[in-house]
Design a protein around this motif. Structure first.
Motif, mmCIF file in Angstrom:
data_model
loop_
_atom_site.group_PDB
_atom_site.id
_atom_site.type_symbol
_atom_site.label_atom_id
_atom_site.label_comp_id
_atom_site.label_asym_id
_atom_site.label_seq_id
_atom_site.Cartn_x
_atom_site.Cartn_y
_atom_site.Cartn_z
ATOM 1 N N SER A 388 -13.828 -70.359 50.743
ATOM 2 C CA SER A 388 -15.211 -70.795 50.588
ATOM 3 C C SER A 388 -15.498 -71.214 49.148
ATOM 4 C CB SER A 388 -16.150 -69.673 51.000
ATOM 5 O OG SER A 388 -15.864 -68.514 50.250
ATOM 6 N N TYR A 390 -15.499 -69.211 46.507
ATOM 7 C CA TYR A 390 -15.819 -68.080 45.656
ATOM 8 C C TYR A 390 -14.546 -67.365 45.267
ATOM 9 C CZ TYR A 390 -20.588 -68.901 47.143
ATOM 10 O OH TYR A 390 -21.797 -69.484 47.369
ATOM 11 N N VAL A 391 -14.602 -66.775 44.080
ATOM 12 C CA VAL A 391 -13.441 -66.038 43.621
ATOM 13 C C VAL A 391 -13.556 -64.611 44.128
ATOM 14 C CG1 VAL A 391 -12.195 -65.221 41.599
ATOM 15 C CG2 VAL A 391 -13.291 -67.462 41.563
ATOM 16 N N ARG A 435 -23.374 -64.898 55.724
ATOM 17 C CA ARG A 435 -23.152 -65.429 54.378
ATOM 18 C C ARG A 435 -23.503 -66.905 54.324
ATOM 19 N NH1 ARG A 435 -17.644 -64.214 51.819
ATOM 20 N NH2 ARG A 435 -18.773 -65.098 50.072
ATOM 21 N N GLU A 438 -27.190 -67.162 53.931
ATOM 22 C CA GLU A 438 -27.604 -66.779 52.580
ATOM 23 C C GLU A 438 -27.413 -67.941 51.614
ATOM 24 O OE1 GLU A 438 -25.309 -63.629 50.927
ATOM 25 O OE2 GLU A 438 -26.745 -63.209 49.328
ATOM 26 N N ILE A 439 -26.258 -68.602 51.750
ATOM 27 C CA ILE A 439 -25.957 -69.725 50.872
ATOM 28 C C ILE A 439 -26.923 -70.882 51.114
ATOM 29 C CG2 ILE A 439 -24.222 -71.511 50.448
ATOM 30 C CD1 ILE A 439 -22.138 -69.221 50.931
ATOM 31 N N LEU A 442 -30.231 -70.189 49.450
ATOM 32 C CA LEU A 442 -30.160 -70.375 48.004
ATOM 33 C C LEU A 442 -30.240 -71.858 47.657
ATOM 34 C CD1 LEU A 442 -27.389 -68.052 46.541
ATOM 35 C CD2 LEU A 442 -29.754 -68.240 45.790
ATOM 36 N N PRO A 483 -31.732 -57.494 41.610
ATOM 37 C CA PRO A 483 -30.559 -57.929 42.388
ATOM 38 C C PRO A 483 -29.423 -56.912 42.376
ATOM 39 C CG PRO A 483 -31.331 -59.678 40.941
ATOM 40 C CD PRO A 483 -32.091 -58.462 40.570
ATOM 41 N N PHE A 484 -29.431 -56.011 41.420
ATOM 42 C CA PHE A 484 -28.257 -55.138 41.306
ATOM 43 C C PHE A 484 -28.512 -53.747 41.852
ATOM 44 C CE2 PHE A 484 -28.220 -58.287 37.907
ATOM 45 C CZ PHE A 484 -27.104 -58.998 38.300
ATOM 46 N N TYR B 52 -29.217 -71.637 38.358
ATOM 47 C CA TYR B 52 -28.659 -71.906 39.688
ATOM 48 C C TYR B 52 -27.441 -72.792 39.495
ATOM 49 C CZ TYR B 52 -28.281 -74.345 44.178
ATOM 50 O OH TYR B 52 -27.826 -74.902 45.347
ATOM 51 N N GLU B 54 -24.337 -74.882 41.442
ATOM 52 C CA GLU B 54 -23.885 -75.397 42.736
ATOM 53 C C GLU B 54 -22.595 -76.170 42.545
ATOM 54 O OE1 GLU B 54 -26.855 -77.211 45.460
ATOM 55 O OE2 GLU B 54 -25.534 -78.952 45.446
ATOM 56 N N ASN B 63 -20.525 -74.306 47.432
ATOM 57 C CA ASN B 63 -20.772 -72.905 47.112
ATOM 58 C C ASN B 63 -21.753 -72.796 45.963
ATOM 59 O OD1 ASN B 63 -19.198 -72.073 44.621
ATOM 60 N ND2 ASN B 63 -17.574 -73.036 45.849
ATOM 61 N N VAL B 64 -22.685 -71.904 46.155
ATOM 62 C CA VAL B 64 -23.814 -71.826 45.229
ATOM 63 C C VAL B 64 -23.971 -70.397 44.733
ATOM 64 C CG1 VAL B 64 -24.987 -73.683 46.448
ATOM 65 C CG2 VAL B 64 -25.494 -71.333 47.044
ATOM 66 N N ARG B 65 -24.551 -70.285 43.542
ATOM 67 C CA ARG B 65 -24.754 -68.968 42.934
ATOM 68 C C ARG B 65 -26.035 -68.961 42.121
ATOM 69 N NH1 ARG B 65 -19.581 -70.429 42.592
ATOM 70 N NH2 ARG B 65 -17.977 -68.895 43.049
ATOM 71 N N GLU B 66 -26.532 -67.783 41.899
ATOM 72 C CA GLU B 66 -27.553 -67.618 40.873
ATOM 73 C C GLU B 66 -27.034 -66.637 39.857
ATOM 74 O OE1 GLU B 66 -31.781 -68.603 43.018
ATOM 75 O OE2 GLU B 66 -31.540 -66.647 42.077
ATOM 76 N N PHE B 82 -23.745 -62.767 37.353
ATOM 77 C CA PHE B 82 -24.093 -63.366 38.639
ATOM 78 C C PHE B 82 -24.891 -62.392 39.484
ATOM 79 C CE2 PHE B 82 -20.492 -65.788 37.153
ATOM 80 C CZ PHE B 82 -20.938 -67.076 37.381
ATOM 81 N N SER B 83 -25.862 -62.955 40.207
ATOM 82 C CA SER B 83 -26.722 -62.081 40.998
ATOM 83 C C SER B 83 -26.702 -62.421 42.483
ATOM 84 C CB SER B 83 -28.153 -62.172 40.476
ATOM 85 O OG SER B 83 -28.574 -63.531 40.477
ATOM 86 N N LYS B 84 -26.494 -63.693 42.808
ATOM 87 C CA LYS B 84 -26.505 -64.112 44.200
ATOM 88 C C LYS B 84 -25.375 -65.087 44.422
ATOM 89 C CE LYS B 84 -31.474 -63.739 45.013
ATOM 90 N NZ LYS B 84 -32.732 -64.490 45.025
ATOM 91 N N PRO B 85 -24.839 -65.192 45.614
ATOM 92 C CA PRO B 85 -25.095 -64.357 46.792
ATOM 93 C C PRO B 85 -24.582 -62.930 46.593
ATOM 94 C CG PRO B 85 -23.260 -65.830 47.193
ATOM 95 C CD PRO B 85 -23.833 -66.228 45.882
ATOM 96 N N LYS B 86 -24.812 -62.120 47.593
ATOM 97 C CA LYS B 86 -24.539 -60.682 47.454
ATOM 98 C C LYS B 86 -23.107 -60.394 47.036
ATOM 99 C CE LYS B 86 -27.601 -58.795 50.942
ATOM 100 N NZ LYS B 86 -27.408 -59.774 52.016
ATOM 101 N N THR B 87 -22.171 -61.165 47.596
ATOM 102 C CA THR B 87 -20.756 -60.884 47.299
ATOM 103 C C THR B 87 -20.438 -61.157 45.834
ATOM 104 O OG1 THR B 87 -20.314 -63.097 48.089
ATOM 105 C CG2 THR B 87 -19.834 -61.292 49.594
ATOM 106 N N GLU B 88 -21.279 -61.953 45.188
ATOM 107 C CA GLU B 88 -20.996 -62.306 43.799
ATOM 108 C C GLU B 88 -21.733 -61.404 42.820
ATOM 109 O OE1 GLU B 88 -18.988 -65.385 42.728
ATOM 110 O OE2 GLU B 88 -18.298 -64.406 44.551
ATOM 111 N N ALA B 120 -16.601 -69.195 37.108
ATOM 112 C CA ALA B 120 -16.679 -68.885 38.541
ATOM 113 C C ALA B 120 -16.008 -69.963 39.391
ATOM 114 C CB ALA B 120 -18.127 -68.706 38.983
#
Lengths: 703, 260, 249
Positions: A388, A390-391, A435, A438-439, A442, A483-484, B52, B54, B63-66, B82-88, B120
């Motif tokens: 996807s 992501y690392v 997921r 969620e993406i 965002l 967020p944390f 943000y 992308e 793939n996007v992040r905040e 990194f704060s979002k998505p949850k996995t990140e 990232a």
């Protein structure tokens, strides 16, 4: 009628040993058959051995994967990296579909992928260890054991800093003062000062950050290692693939996360370089009979061992460094005080002292050293780019090393490390529906407009863009603690390492392919088709391939080797056909009078034709049988004695240290057919010529 | 600091006054222009931004992040968390002196990274998030004026100074003549190969109490990968907060604590 | 035996010419030959080298074809026959005795003699054996049946060849200089043998020779010179004529 043929045979047999040309042709046929029998049997045996190795290691008889995949499955990787496969969403749905087939023995889920593993430089690693110890102290309070550990690592760090300063001084001599960064020198001086170490305990984390950020970067970076792995149900894997065996450590306990590292990979990439070079020199000397005095590669290794001693020096804490110095002084009979110089002298190996030095290294030095960067049971961190984008990083324990029997020395097979399927799935990073949502949320929240790359400049800056380059921002407050909340962190890490997964959990989920072991491998093609059909019937689009296809380059390699050898045989026989043809022409010319006489007496052309053909066929059969007999004898001897694999390439072809080739009836039959066809083809033209001999030739006198 | 601010203001005034008159910029004027760009983005105190990110890649879902970007420009410190998505959430980068550290709470490990690190895994680099240091890191040369859409721009080629560890040794800049903001930036490898193109269509300014002046930031950066042509990254700075940050924020321990 | 003129000739040649082409030069070997041979005759063809003896024998033996004219053997016009039929004609009607014996070296005496019978495929094994042994008996080599040709003397070999020529009981036996490679005594024996068979079996013999002693055994001597038949004489006349020819030289 019978007499006719008998006459032909008689003429043929009589001619067999009277004509020198026939002996020549016979010789060619004899050796040709010998070659086909021995070569064919060897080839088949190698093919067989390699096939068994590949089938018994990761491929299985068949591999099943999604037909929607863009690339073809290639278990050993390809030049272009990992193939792009579409996942099998749920292995637990596929498994019963495949297992229903009567010829299927077991089905094992799999996925191959790769990642980079980084290790910081030696100082980084040591500092990380120290940081961990201080963290433990912060959490659980100090214990005597912890204190001892901290002090020992601290002493080690001090030793490293001292070594770094020595090297800095040396490079200052070699280069010039200008080449040395004054900030670096200043930092080193501080790290060498008593004041720094006396004040360490007051602010351990601050002091550590100083060392991490100012001292450690002065060493070159640690290496990046490419790690290929197969994620699988480790228990099912071990049961299904008979070629796999554990070498060091233990198997991954049932249901747990963990890795089994390939022995080849462990030795070649994780062993102390100096030791690896010693091993390599020994191997080249012992197996390939090379000499340091003659071989430039060996000389290079010796040279590298002499100059690259830092890896060893940095490993030793003050106590071990002293012991090492004493032992080396004794071994070399030297008074030299510098360990670096002693090591360099010790590694100055020649053909005369190599064996002694090798033994001494493992006896005296190795016990003081970490021979491998990773010990069995240590955790390893694997960081992968998921599908996807992501690392994803995962910690997992390396329980042991393993190897595939027969492929021990194959670099391709040796690069495959095994890990549990759960960790594999984490690293693979399959996007679940949650997921994805969620993406998407965002992305929507960003309010960005889509701009195509081709006219990006025009649409962002152009007259019609309506862009305002400068504007005032609305001041805002950024809330960054929410967020944390409820983060998992350390607890989750420990939980994952300890958790035991049920078979259900392992099987319910993503896999990239499934290896299928068959009960009767003879029915491979048929089963392949039937499984494909079974998939279609169950509403799954499956691609089913044989092990040979699935092994990619490795599978093709076997085929290629076979083709090369068959091509060689083909060339040899083309040459044989030309020679036999020429020889037969000569033989025919020599016998023009005899043939003419027969024609005059009343033999038809067809008689002459069959006479020549029968003669060659008899020749072929007699000498061919001789060759086959000798070939069988040779194969019998080879079978019981075995052919040793003299070098590493052969080791791969033989799939082990010794090949015990077997001779099949097929080999003999093939030899006979080939010999008969070759002799018949090569005689056609001479035989035709013989029929054109006129009876008039009989009248000519030779005196 | 205040002296520096004053100086910059003077430089800015000079630059603004002289720019329309001169066709070619003198080296000194160019350095001043860079200093202006740097200085406008610098804050005297702390800096926090919500970003943000992308990433688009061929044949893959976006793939996007905040992330939160923290800066303490006075100490050259930077943290990306990194704060979002949850996995990140909880992953981050920390720059201390010349070290770039990356942290992943899933494994609890710090790893040393280089200037060339793809943040990232995107096409962005550490410098895209950090304080602008063009004048300190590069020596400029003038390439003339050029049009970029409706804007007229100074075109400059920047070469990295000796011993500067930067992601790309050669940079070409398009700087808006009117507002002295970067419009476009091309990054080159030493071989002369174009590696990245970045477009800066919108600049924002916000008043800083600590600096007693505006702090500028590019609201949107569009980065195009020139090697893997299908890849691109957008950095969107959603908001900026200039209140002081916790004193011990730029430490490994602080970042670790975020995921404990 | 008496040669009945009423009987149809076994060989009938009329106006036969034969040219050989050597490069661009056409060499005439026979220039209009007429000859009739009747069953039971024992005819010698005589003439100097290059007079066309061998060519004439080859035409009669169906191993070569005439440029012009008609050659009839056993009543068949050889020109009208295919290569296959000619071979069959040779196999069943004609026996050959060669100047250099031409035995198959890898076969035994017995097998050499048996060879034409095998080609004929008329007799079974027992019959073949009987016939071969009878012939070997006649040529006096029954004890040498198992020997190989190279174990025999020249005369013995030619006797094997005679046996081979006669084993199929041919109507006609052709012999080109059968004694040329033999000493005079042995040659004499071979001619005696042929004569004996001619008288016992009634086989027609045509042989070429330039040996006057050999000619004496013939019923008739056909003299050839420059591709033409000079005359057809009795042996005595022929000896005289040749002696005169020699004197004339």
């Amino acid at each position: 009628m019978g007499g006719h043929l008998r006459l032909l045979m008689q003429v043929a047999f009589r001619n067999l040993f009277t004509s020198k040309i026939n002996l020549l042709i016979g010789g060619i046929i004899f050796f040709g058959t010998l070659l086909v029998v021995v070569g064919g049997a060897l080839l088949d045996s190698m093919d067989d051995a390699m096939s068994r190795s590949i089938i018994g290691s990761v491929a299985g008889h068949l591999q099943v994967y999604s037909d929607e995949s863009k690339d073809n499955l290639s278990l050993y990787g390809d030049w272009s990296g990992e193939p792009d496969l579409t996942v099998l969403d749920d292995f637990s749905r596929l498994k019963p579909v495949l297992e229903k087939h009567p010829n299927v023995k077991t089905v094992v889920p799999m996925g191959t992928s790769g990642a980079m593993i980084t290790s910081g430089n030696t100082v980084d690693l040591t500092l990380a260890r120290l940081r961990d110890l201080y963290k433990q102290r912060a959490q659980k309070g100090e214990s005597p054991a912890l204190r001892e550990g901290i002090d020992s690592v601290k002493a080690h760090v001090q030793q490293m800093v001292a070594l770094m300063e020595q090297q800095k001084d040396k490079s200052r001599e070699l280069l010039s003062d200008a080449a040395v960064d004054p900030q670096e020198t200043e930092a080193l001086a501080r790290a060498r000062s008593d004041a720094f170490w006396n004040g360490f305990e007051q602010d351990p984390f601050g002091s550590l950050e100083f060392l991490e950020n100012r001292i450690a970067p002065q060493l070159p970076d640690g290496d990046l290692l490419d790690l290929r792995y197969v994620g699988t149900d480790l228990d099912a894997f071990q049961k299904s693939f008979d070629r796999m065996e554990i070498v060091d450590g233990q198997r991954v306990p049932q249901g747990k996360r963990g890795m089994l590292m390939s022995k080849f990979f462990y030795e070649n990439f994780l062993k102390l370089k100096s030791a690896l070079r010693l091993d390599n020199i020994k191997q080249e000397r012992d197996v390939n009979h090379k000499l340091i005095a003659e071989d430039p590669q060996l000389q290079r290794w010796v040279k590298e061992n002499q100059t690259q001693t830092r890896e060893i020096l940095f490993q030793l804490d003050p106590i071990k460094a002293r012991i090492a110095t004493e032992r080396l002084q004794k071994a070399l009979g030297s008074q030299e005080a510098s360990l670096e110089k002693l090591l360099s002298a010790f590694f100055t190996t020649t053909d005369e002292n190599f064996d002694e030095r090798y033994q001494r290294f493992y006896q005296d030095l190795a016990p003081l050293l970490e021979l491998y960067r990773l010990r069995m049971g240590d955790p390893i961190t694997i960081t992968a780019f998921t599908r996807s984008g992501y690392v994803q990083s995962v910690n997992m324990r390396v329980y042991g090393t393993y190897q595939f029997k027969g492929l021990e020395k194959s670099a391709m097979a040796g690069l495959i490390n095994l890990m549990d399927l759960m960790s594999f799935r984490d690293l693979y990073g399959y996007l679940t529906a949650d997921r994805k949502a969620e993406i998407a949320d965002l992305q929507k929240g960003s309010g960005l407009r889509e701009v195509s790359r081709a006219d990006a400049e025009e649409s962002l800056f152009g007259e019609g863009s309506g862009n305002t380059l400068v504007a005032d921002a609305t001041p805002g407050l950024i809330e960054d603690s929410k967020p944390f909340e409820g983060g998992m962190g350390a607890l989750r890490r420990e939980d994952l390492a300890a958790r035991v997964y049920s078979q259900d959990e392992i099987e319910k989920g993503v896999a990239l392919s499934a290896a299928v072991i068959l009960k009767d491998p003879e029915k491979l093609q048929q089963t392949l088709q039937e499984l494909k059909q079974a998939g279609t019937d169950a509403g799954m689009k499956l691609r089913v391939v044989s092990w040979q296809t699935a092994a990619g380059f490795m599978g093709q390699f076997v085929l290629l080797a076979k083709m090369v050898l068959y091509f060689a045989v083909f060339i040899i026989f083309v040459v044989a056909i030309v020679i036999i043809n020429n020889a037969m022409m000569m033989a025919t010319l020599q016998r023009v009078r005899e043939v003419g006489t027969m024609r005059a007496i009343g033999a038809q052309r067809s008689f002459v034709l069959s006479m020549v053909l029968v003669e060659t066929v008899v020749l072929g059969l007699v000498f061919g049988a001789g060759g086959a007999l000798l070939g069988s004898g040779i194969m019998a001897v080879l079978n019981s004695a075995g052919i040793p694999a003299g070098n590493e390439a052969l080791y791969f072809f033989f799939s082990g240290p010794r090949l015990h080739p077997t001779l099949s009836a097929g080999n003999l039959l093939a030899a006979f057919v080939i010999v008969l066809v070759v002799s018949a083809i090569s005689t056609l033209y001479p035989a035709f010529l013989a029929t054109r001999v006129s009876p008039l030739q009989a009248m000519q006198t030779d005196e | 600091m205040s002296l520096k601010t004053l100086l910059s203001a003077a430089v800015l005034t000079t630059a603004l006054l002289s720019a329309p008159a001169a066709l070619a910029l003198e080296p000194a004027a160019m350095t001043e222009l860079l200093a202006t760009i740097d200085d406008r983005q610098r804050n005297g105190g702390d800096y926090k931004a919500l970003v943000y990110l992308e990433q688009k890649e061929k044949d893959k879902t976006d793939n996007v992040r905040e992330a939160f970007v923290y800066r303490r420009d006075a100490d050259d410190k930077l943290m990306i968390l990194f704060s979002k998505p949850k996995t990140e959430a909880g992953k981050g980068y920390l720059r201390l002196d010349k070290n770039l550290w990356s942290y992943d709470p899933n494994v609890g490990k710090w790893e040393r990274r280089t200037e060339r690190e793809r943040i990232a895994g995107t096409d962005s680099r550490r410098a895209d998030f950090d304080e602008s240091r063009l004048a300190e890191e590069f020596t400029p040369s003038y390439d003339g004026e050029g049009k970029l859409g409706k804007y007229t721009a100074h075109r400059m080629t920047l070469k990295a100074k000796d011993g500067m560890d930067v992601a790309y040794p050669v940079v070409k800049l398009w700087v808006d003549k009117d507002s002295s903001n970067i419009l476009k930036r091309e990054d080159y490898a030493l071989s002369g190969r174009l590696m990245r193109t970045a477009l800066y269509p919108r600049w924002k300014k916000i008043f800083s109490e600590s600096k007693k002046a505006d702090v500028w930031f590019p609201e949107e950066i569009r980065i195009y990968d020139e090697v893997e042509k299908a890849n691109s990254t957008i950095i969107l700075i959603k908001s900026v907060d200039l209140r002081p940050l916790e004193a011990n924020l730029f430490t490994k321990a602080w970042l670790e604590s975020k995921s404990r | 035996m008496n040669s009945g003129v009423a009987q149809s000739p076994i060989v009938s040649i009329s106006q036969v010419t034969k040219d050989y082409t050597l490069g661009k030069v056409v060499v005439p070997a026979l220039r209009g030959v007429d000859l009739q041979v009747h069953p039971g005759e024992f005819i010698s063809i005589a003439g100097p080298s290059g007079s066309g003896k061998t060519t004439l024998l080859n035409l009669i033996g169906c191993v070569d074809t005439a440029t012009a004219g008609v050659v009839r053997v056993a009543g068949q016009d050889t020109k009208q026959l295919s290569e296959r039929q000619l071979t069959n004609l040779r196999l069943h009607t004609i026996g050959f005795i060669f100047q250099s014996f031409n035995l198959v070296s890898v076969l035994s005496v017995f097998q050499n003699v048996e060879f034409p019978l095998l080609l004929q495929r008329k007799l079974d094994k027992v019959q073949r054996r009987e016939r071969v042994m009878q012939l070997l008996e006649q040529v006096g080599l029954a004890h040498h049946a198992k020997h190989r040709p190279n174990e025999l003397s020249g005369g013995q070999r030619q006797r094997v060849a005679v046996a081979r020529a006669l084993v199929t009981r041919p109507q006609l036996v052709l012999a080109d200089e059968p004694t040329a490679n033999l000493d005079s005594v042995t040659g004499q024996n071979i001619i005696d043998l042929m004569k004996e068979l001619n008288q016992k079996e009634g086989t027609t013999f045509i042989f070429s020779t330039h040996d006057a002693k050999v000619m004496n055994h013939a019923n008739a001597v056909v003299r050839l010179a420059d591709g033409k038949i000079l005359d057809r004489l009795t042996p005595a006349e022929a000896t005289r004529a040749m002696a005169a020819g020699a004197e004339a030289h």
